[in-house]
Every structure is written in C-alpha cells, then in structure tokens.
Scaffold this motif. Structure first.
Motif, PDB file in Angstrom:
ATOM      1  N   ALA A 186      10.787  15.643   5.761  1.00 13.78           N
ATOM      2  CA  ALA A 186      10.054  14.550   6.408  1.00 13.78           C
ATOM      3  C   ALA A 186       8.560  14.588   6.031  1.00 13.78           C
ATOM      4  CB  ALA A 186      10.269  14.610   7.910  1.00 13.78           C
ATOM      5  N   ARG A 187       7.804  15.452   6.689  1.00 14.22           N
ATOM      6  CA  ARG A 187       6.385  15.579   6.369  1.00 14.22           C
ATOM      7  C   ARG A 187       5.967  17.040   6.485  1.00 14.22           C
ATOM      8  NH1 ARG A 187       6.610  11.520   4.134  1.00 14.22           N
ATOM      9  NH2 ARG A 187       5.515   9.566   4.487  1.00 14.22           N
ATOM     10  N   GLY A 188       5.002  17.443   5.639  1.00 12.72           N
ATOM     11  CA  GLY A 188       4.497  18.809   5.680  1.00 12.72           C
ATOM     12  C   GLY A 188       3.865  19.146   7.024  1.00 12.72           C
ATOM     13  N   SER A 213       4.105  -1.381   3.594  1.00 10.96           N
ATOM     14  CA  SER A 213       4.034   0.031   3.222  1.00 10.96           C
ATOM     15  C   SER A 213       5.121   0.354   2.204  1.00 10.96           C
ATOM     16  CB  SER A 213       4.237   0.891   4.476  1.00 10.96           C
ATOM     17  OG  SER A 213       4.477   2.225   4.103  1.00 10.96           O
ATOM     18  N   LEU A 214       4.713   1.012   1.132  1.00  5.07           N
ATOM     19  CA  LEU A 214       5.719   1.459   0.152  1.00  5.07           C
ATOM     20  C   LEU A 214       6.410   2.729   0.631  1.00  5.07           C
ATOM     21  CD1 LEU A 214       7.059   1.075  -2.587  1.00  5.07           C
ATOM     22  CD2 LEU A 214       5.195   2.339  -3.631  1.00  5.07           C
ATOM     23  N   GLY A 215       5.833   3.376   1.634  1.00  6.76           N
ATOM     24  CA  GLY A 215       6.443   4.581   2.191  1.00  6.76           C
ATOM     25  C   GLY A 215       7.304   4.239   3.393  1.00  6.76           C
ATOM     26  N   ALA A 216       8.360   5.030   3.575  1.00  2.24           N
ATOM     27  CA  ALA A 216       9.150   4.899   4.798  1.00  2.24           C
ATOM     28  C   ALA A 216       8.347   5.474   5.958  1.00  2.24           C
ATOM     29  CB  ALA A 216      10.465   5.641   4.642  1.00  2.24           C
ATOM     30  N   GLY A 217       7.583   6.527   5.668  1.00  3.96           N
ATOM     31  CA  GLY A 217       6.718   7.128   6.678  1.00  3.96           C
ATOM     32  C   GLY A 217       5.356   6.449   6.632  1.00  3.96           C
ATOM     33  N   VAL A 218       4.803   6.112   7.804  1.00  3.14           N
ATOM     34  CA  VAL A 218       3.545   5.354   7.841  1.00  3.14           C
ATOM     35  C   VAL A 218       2.420   6.148   8.491  1.00  3.14           C
ATOM     36  CG1 VAL A 218       4.560   3.041   7.727  1.00  3.14           C
ATOM     37  CG2 VAL A 218       4.401   4.202   9.931  1.00  3.14           C
ATOM     38  N   VAL A 277       0.798  -1.213   0.000  1.00  3.29           N
ATOM     39  CA  VAL A 277       0.000   0.000   0.000  1.00  3.29           C
ATOM     40  C   VAL A 277       0.836   1.272   0.000  1.00  3.29           C
ATOM     41  CG1 VAL A 277      -0.234  -0.025   2.536  1.00  3.29           C
ATOM     42  CG2 VAL A 277      -1.985   1.102   1.162  1.00  3.29           C
ATOM     43  N   TRP A 278       0.310   2.276  -0.735  1.00  2.00           N
ATOM     44  CA  TRP A 278       0.877   3.620  -0.770  1.00  2.00           C
ATOM     45  C   TRP A 278      -0.299   4.569  -0.814  1.00  2.00           C
ATOM     46  CZ3 TRP A 278       4.767   6.602   0.198  1.00  2.00           C
ATOM     47  CH2 TRP A 278       4.973   7.799  -0.498  1.00  2.00           C
ATOM     48  N   LYS A 279      -0.379   5.522   0.091  1.00  2.00           N
ATOM     49  CA  LYS A 279      -1.485   6.483   0.186  1.00  2.00           C
ATOM     50  C   LYS A 279      -2.842   5.778   0.195  1.00  2.00           C
ATOM     51  CE  LYS A 279       1.108  10.288  -1.692  1.00  2.00           C
ATOM     52  NZ  LYS A 279       1.421  11.138  -2.806  1.00  2.00           N
ATOM     53  N   PRO A 296       9.199  19.393  -5.065  1.00  2.00           N
ATOM     54  CA  PRO A 296       7.868  18.746  -4.967  1.00  2.00           C
ATOM     55  C   PRO A 296       7.922  17.304  -4.424  1.00  2.00           C
ATOM     56  CG  PRO A 296       8.633  18.714  -7.231  1.00  2.00           C
ATOM     57  CD  PRO A 296       9.726  19.381  -6.445  1.00  2.00           C
ATOM     58  N   HIS A 297       8.298  17.147  -3.156  1.00  7.64           N
ATOM     59  CA  HIS A 297       8.335  15.835  -2.494  1.00  7.64           C
ATOM     60  C   HIS A 297       9.109  14.804  -3.329  1.00  7.64           C
ATOM     61  CE1 HIS A 297       6.076  13.221   0.667  1.00  7.64           C
ATOM     62  NE2 HIS A 297       7.209  12.628   0.309  1.00  7.64           N
ATOM     63  N   ILE A 298      10.333  15.175  -3.656  1.00 11.79           N
ATOM     64  CA  ILE A 298      11.162  14.290  -4.491  1.00 11.79           C
ATOM     65  C   ILE A 298      12.503  13.945  -3.818  1.00 11.79           C
ATOM     66  CG2 ILE A 298      10.242  14.820  -6.796  1.00 11.79           C
ATOM     67  CD1 ILE A 298      13.296  16.600  -5.293  1.00 11.79           C
ATOM     68  N   ALA A 299      12.614  14.294  -2.524  1.00 13.15           N
ATOM     69  CA  ALA A 299      13.916  14.081  -1.867  1.00 13.15           C
ATOM     70  C   ALA A 299      14.363  12.630  -2.073  1.00 13.15           C
ATOM     71  CB  ALA A 299      13.828  14.428  -0.390  1.00 13.15           C
ATOM     72  N   ALA A 300      13.436  11.710  -1.845  1.00 13.61           N
ATOM     73  CA  ALA A 300      13.786  10.286  -1.987  1.00 13.61           C
ATOM     74  C   ALA A 300      12.532   9.531  -2.383  1.00 13.61           C
ATOM     75  CB  ALA A 300      14.320   9.759  -0.669  1.00 13.61           C
ATOM     76  N   ILE A 301      12.635   8.772  -3.419  1.00 11.81           N
ATOM     77  CA  ILE A 301      11.448   8.075  -3.936  1.00 11.81           C
ATOM     78  C   ILE A 301      11.621   6.556  -3.791  1.00 11.81           C
ATOM     79  CG2 ILE A 301      12.336   8.082  -6.309  1.00 11.81           C
ATOM     80  CD1 ILE A 301       8.761   8.817  -5.878  1.00 11.81           C
ATOM     81  N   SER A 302      10.484   5.887  -3.566  1.00 19.31           N
ATOM     82  CA  SER A 302      10.514   4.423  -3.516  1.00 19.31           C
ATOM     83  C   SER A 302      10.280   3.937  -4.937  1.00 19.31           C
ATOM     84  CB  SER A 302       9.384   3.901  -2.633  1.00 19.31           C
ATOM     85  OG  SER A 302       9.259   4.665  -1.458  1.00 19.31           O
ATOM     86  N   ASN A 303      11.286   3.369  -5.605  1.00 17.13           N
ATOM     87  CA  ASN A 303      11.080   3.008  -7.013  1.00 17.13           C
ATOM     88  C   ASN A 303      10.582   1.565  -7.187  1.00 17.13           C
ATOM     89  OD1 ASN A 303      13.129   1.112  -7.618  1.00 17.13           O
ATOM     90  ND2 ASN A 303      14.646   2.748  -7.624  1.00 17.13           N
TER      91      ASN A 303
END
Ligand code: NDP
Ligand code: OXD
Length: 313
Positions: free
Chosen positions: A227-229, A63-68, A44-46, A275-282
């Motif tokens: 990190a997060r907005g 989770s595809l995100g590092a942040g959950v 899952v992502w978003k 635009p939230h591109i620091a690090a992407i899960s590819n």
C-alpha cells in the motif's frame, strides 16, 4: 483545457494517447506556454509544490494514482474541487497477482528452501495445504476485495478487515477498531491494502506483529505491504525479522523511495523487496480513464470513484 502534471511518468506518452480521445480539448504540459486560468482539468501524479498555481478555474482533479495521500496532504490543494482517483482492471489484476504470488511464496516456505539450496542441503519439509493458513487482508476496497477473491480461489483461509462491515464470499470479515485484535490473532500472513491516512500511518509496527498467530506458519507469521511506505515502521520490521517475531516480509513500498542503499531492510533476513511495482497505472488505461471521466462530466453524468477528503481516501 487539460493540464498534464504527471511527475515521474512519461507525459509525452500520455499526451499521445489522449489526443485522439479528447479531440475537442487542448492538452498542455507544464513546460508549454498556456493561461493557467483556462485549465479546467488537471491530470496529476506526484504533485510538485506548484502543482495548483494559478489554476483558479479547475473543475476536476484526476489522480493517476489509486492512492491519493500525496494529493490530500498538498498544502495548496483547492478544497472545493472534486478528486477522481484511478480505478482500473489491469491495476487491480496486477495487485492481486503480487499478493497471491507472495502469499504462496510464504505458504511454500520459500525462505527455507532458498537457504537450503544455497547450502546444498537436501532437507524435506512439507508445507501445509493452503486451507490451513489464514491470510488476513487489511483494507477491503477495490484492491483488497479483489485480493480476497483471488486468495479464496487459491484455497487459503481468508479474513478481511475494514472500517465498515462488509460481506465477501468465502472470507470472514472483521471491521472497526474493536475487531482488529481478533482479526490479527487468527492471521498467519498479513496483507496491507489500506489507504494512507492519519489513522493508518505506522500501523505495521512491532506491537501489531506480536499479535499475529505464531503456531501455523513454520518460521513465524509473514507480512505483505503493497500500500504505502508510511504504513510501516521500518526499524520495527528489521527488529521483528531479526528476532523471529516475523518469519518473512514482502515489501513493495517504503518510507523513502527509492529505498536508500543504507537501509537495513536490504539485509534483513527473509525480507523480499520490490521497487513499488506491485501495480502500475499505464498510459493506455490511464488515458482512457481520464478521457472517459472528462466526457462523462461534460455530459452531466456523475463523477466515478470520488475521493472523500474528510475520510482521507
Ligand atoms: P479503496 O479506497 O478502494 O479501499 C480502501 C479500504 O481501506 C476500504 O475497505 C476502507 O474501509 C479501508 N480503510 C480505510 N481506512 C481504514 C481504517 N482506518 N481502518 C480500517 N479500514 C480502513 O482503496 P484501493 O483498494 O483502491 O487502494 C488501496 C491502496 O493501495 C491505495 O490507497 C494505495 O495507497 C495503494 N496502492 C499501491 C500500489 C502499488 O503499486 N504498490 C498501486 C495501487 C494502489 P471501508 O470499506 O469501510 O471504507
Ligand atoms: C497508486 C500507486 O497509488 O501506484 O496507484 O501506488
């Protein structure tokens, strides 16, 4: 059965990458016909509001995100299913690249030289060596501790702050609420790599900005938020940049994404927006990660990078 719920990500690319890695599993996407009761794994992502509908036999959430934070705040999240978050070498490398790039940019007075160039103004000012400038990293987990290592290698004076005490080579470490003030008062460039939790929401605010060290970095202290907005009070950032409490801000994340065209951040002085591109899960590393976790789980090995819902990350 593995269900892909990768909102905003190329699900087809993921399915293609996963097929050869999980030959014994049926991989389904939300728009296909399947029995939700047969789904054992959810990638899952978003998550959308119906992300968990009918998934009564779920064994693991990947989770595809590092942040959950989006997962943990979902009203229908099944409370008894373990969540594995995404930890990946490429993601970590890219995040540290972003942090280092922006820290060096603030050290080397990029805002000043950009303005001078626009005004065709030849004005020599020599930025200090990196060791005179202290970079403070909030959050010393997978990403924060790698950023610390890279900043130390680049020659900065580095300090870090986390919930529990740690040892990181070459850095001065602070922990807990008691040591937050002393951590901030010796920081010239503040990097945020905290997870989004009730305790960290809004942490980047005017009161915090006023506690940063003012006399080292010409132009004033800088912040870097990747990190997060929800960590930042955006009106406070605009005010601090306008009145000189902050000399610069590098922001990769925002309360509302995409950042609305009406946001005053776009025009705030010395505000560097990405635009939230620091690090992407590819898809390559994401698919390999999902497959590895599922195989390990089925072989009876412990799940890695487990989220602690009570802690919030
Ligand atoms: P980790 O869970 O590995 O690390 C979290 C760190 O924050 C830990 O050191 C933890 O302390 C510390 N922490 C948590 N709560 C507090 C608190 N209340 N006070 C002080 N310290 C606290 O996370 P990661 O390093 O993997 O990721 C960090 C965040 O980066 C993610 O949550 C995500 O939101 C964001 N991110 C952003 C991306 C982007 O493209 N912009 C990409 C990837 C991630 P302790 O060590 O004591 O537990
Ligand atoms: C993440 C992100 O949490 O990309 O992985 O923001």
């Amino acid at each position: 059965m593995l269900l892909l719920h990768l909102e905003g990500v190329d699900e087809e690319a993921f399915a293609r990458q996963l097929l050869p890695l999980l030959k014994d599993h049926r991989i389904v996407r939300r728009n296909e016909t399947f029995d939700p009761g047969e789904v054992r794994y959810l990638a899952v992502w978003k998550p959308l509001p119906d992300a968990f509908a009918g998934l009564d036999n779920l064994k693991v959430i990947l989770s595809l995100g590092a942040g959950v934070d989006a997962l943990l705040s979902h009203p229908s999240l099944p409370r008894d299913v373990p969540i594995v978050r995404f930890v990946d070498e490429e993601l970590t490398q890219c995040m540290s690249d972003y942090v280092l790039c922006n820290a060096l940019m603030h050290l080397r007075a990029q805002s000043r030289y950009q303005k001078d160039q626009q005004n065709r103004n030849w004005s020599q000012f020599y930025p200090p060596p990196a060791w005179e400038i202290s970079v403070g990293v909030m959050g010393l987990g997978v990403l924060g501790s790698d950023a610390v290592e890279r900043l130390v290698a680049a020659g900065f004076s580095v300090r870090g702050w986390s919930r529990s005490p740690k040892k990181l080579k070459g850095a001065e470490i602070f922990s807990g609420a008691d040591q937050f003030g002393p951590f901030l008062s010796g920081t010239d460039i503040l990097v945020n790599l905290l997870p989004m939790t009730p305790q960290t929401r809004g942490i980047l605010n005017y009161d915090l900005f006023r506690q940063l060290r003012r006399d080292r970095l010409k132009g004033g202290p800088a912040i870097i938020n990747a990190a997060r907005g929800g960590h930042q009070v955006e009106a406070d950032i605009v005010r601090a940049l306008e009145d000189g409490t902050l000399g610069a801000a590098s922001l990769d994340v925002f309360n509302q994404e995409p950042l609305p065209a009406s946001s005053p951040l776009w025009d705030a002085p010395n505000c560097y927006i990405t635009p939230h591109i620091a690090a992407i899960s590819n898809p390559n590393s994401g698919a390999a990660h999902f497959a590895r976790v599922i195989k390990d789980f089925e072989a009876g090995r412990p799940l890695p990078h487990l989220v602690d819902p009570d802690r919030g990350y």
